[in-house]
Scaffold this motif. Sequence first.
Motif, short mmCIF file in Angstrom:
data_model
loop_
_atom_site.label_atom_id
_atom_site.label_comp_id
_atom_site.label_asym_id
_atom_site.label_seq_id
_atom_site.Cartn_x
_atom_site.Cartn_y
_atom_site.Cartn_z
N THR A 1 0.85 38.41 -13.31
CA THR A 1 1.83 39.50 -13.55
C THR A 1 1.08 40.57 -12.89
OG1 THR A 1 0.87 40.25 -15.41
CG2 THR A 1 2.48 38.67 -15.68
N ASP A 2 1.95 41.77 -13.29
CA ASP A 2 0.99 43.10 -12.40
C ASP A 2 -0.23 43.41 -13.18
OD1 ASP A 2 2.80 43.14 -10.54
OD2 ASP A 2 4.04 44.76 -11.75
N TRP A 3 -0.20 42.73 -14.47
CA TRP A 3 -1.40 43.09 -15.31
C TRP A 3 -2.62 41.97 -15.72
CZ3 TRP A 3 -1.59 47.95 -15.91
CH2 TRP A 3 -0.41 48.97 -16.11
N TRP A 4 -1.92 40.83 -15.65
CA TRP A 4 -2.87 39.74 -16.10
C TRP A 4 -2.91 38.27 -14.98
CZ3 TRP A 4 -5.13 41.94 -19.76
CH2 TRP A 4 -4.61 42.93 -20.59
N ALA A 5 -3.80 37.59 -15.11
CA ALA A 5 -3.86 36.37 -14.51
C ALA A 5 -4.29 35.30 -15.66
CB ALA A 5 -4.68 36.25 -13.36
N GLU A 6 -3.69 34.32 -16.15
CA GLU A 6 -3.82 33.65 -17.22
C GLU A 6 -3.56 32.23 -16.65
OE1 GLU A 6 -3.31 35.39 -21.32
OE2 GLU A 6 -1.57 36.04 -20.30
N ARG A 7 -4.37 31.39 -17.47
CA ARG A 7 -3.87 30.01 -17.29
C ARG A 7 -3.88 29.26 -18.59
NH1 ARG A 7 -4.45 25.54 -12.70
NH2 ARG A 7 -4.01 23.63 -14.33
N GLY A 8 -2.94 28.61 -19.06
CA GLY A 8 -2.98 28.21 -20.46
C GLY A 8 -3.67 26.70 -20.47
N GLY A 9 -4.06 26.41 -21.86
CA GLY A 9 -4.74 25.21 -21.96
C GLY A 9 -6.19 25.26 -21.51
N LEU A 10 -6.80 26.30 -21.12
CA LEU A 10 -8.24 26.76 -20.61
C LEU A 10 -8.73 27.29 -21.62
CD1 LEU A 10 -7.89 26.75 -17.03
CD2 LEU A 10 -8.71 24.83 -18.25
N GLN A 11 -8.65 27.29 -22.90
CA GLN A 11 -9.33 28.06 -24.01
C GLN A 11 -9.40 29.46 -23.72
OE1 GLN A 11 -12.85 26.28 -25.95
NE2 GLN A 11 -12.31 24.28 -25.16
N GLY A 12 -8.23 29.86 -23.53
CA GLY A 12 -7.85 31.57 -23.59
C GLY A 12 -8.44 32.15 -22.36
N VAL A 13 -8.42 31.37 -20.98
CA VAL A 13 -8.88 32.27 -19.98
C VAL A 13 -7.75 33.18 -19.48
CG1 VAL A 13 -9.73 31.80 -17.44
CG2 VAL A 13 -10.12 30.07 -19.15
N ALA A 14 -8.41 34.34 -19.50
CA ALA A 14 -7.51 35.52 -18.72
C ALA A 14 -8.58 36.49 -17.90
CB ALA A 14 -7.06 36.39 -19.92
N LEU A 15 -7.76 36.79 -16.98
CA LEU A 15 -8.36 37.77 -15.98
C LEU A 15 -7.60 39.03 -15.58
CD1 LEU A 15 -9.31 35.17 -13.11
CD2 LEU A 15 -10.71 35.90 -14.88
N LYS A 16 -8.48 40.18 -15.33
CA LYS A 16 -7.66 41.38 -15.14
C LYS A 16 -8.11 41.62 -13.77
CE LYS A 16 -5.48 45.50 -15.80
NZ LYS A 16 -4.11 45.44 -15.90
N LEU A 17 -7.26 41.81 -12.69
CA LEU A 17 -7.51 41.91 -11.32
C LEU A 17 -7.34 43.39 -11.08
CD1 LEU A 17 -5.83 38.76 -9.89
CD2 LEU A 17 -8.09 38.94 -10.44
N PHE A 18 -8.21 44.20 -10.73
CA PHE A 18 -8.11 45.80 -10.34
C PHE A 18 -8.45 45.90 -8.87
CE2 PHE A 18 -8.88 46.65 -14.96
CZ PHE A 18 -7.83 47.83 -14.92
N GLN A 19 -7.56 46.43 -8.14
CA GLN A 19 -7.67 46.87 -6.94
C GLN A 19 -8.97 47.96 -6.72
OE1 GLN A 19 -6.01 46.00 -3.77
NE2 GLN A 19 -8.03 47.11 -3.09
N ALA A 20 -9.80 47.26 -5.67
CA ALA A 20 -11.11 48.24 -5.78
C ALA A 20 -10.79 49.33 -4.91
CB ALA A 20 -12.16 47.52 -5.09
#
Length: 134
Positions: free
Chosen positions: A32-51
């Motif tokens: 989404t605009d805020w998160w990158a998540e993949r279910g089934g991988l023990q709560g893996v979540a990333l926040k992608l910020f434009q440098a």
Amino acid sequence: MSEKFSSLTVLMVSDLARSQSFYRDVMGFQVTDWWAERGGLQGVALKLFQAAESADVRPNARPAGGGYAVDVQVYTETWAQLDALYVEFRSKGAVISVEPVVYAEGGPWKEFVVEDPDGYHLAFGGTDGVPGGA
């Protein structure tokens, strides 16, 4: 009182749209605009910020004594799940910077590493102890 906590890893990226596409199309994350998540991988979540500047993008450096750098460590419950991820990522064109390897110590532990467009390294691994692999 029982409290639940969660966490995520923040990655400064050089091209937000490119990173969002990579994590969605190659890595299978829900982006989404805020998160990158993949279910089934023990709560893996990333926040992608434009440098703001390319110098702000700083993947971890390779250790001086050798080996490889890891920016995000992802745990899988089984080697079958790990092998399936490897096949999926490779089939979608992911850069595999470390092919699957089994370390006798620690389980044994099996792991492979994917490199994203900015040079961040995501290690996928687990310890179900079933010999074999991809």
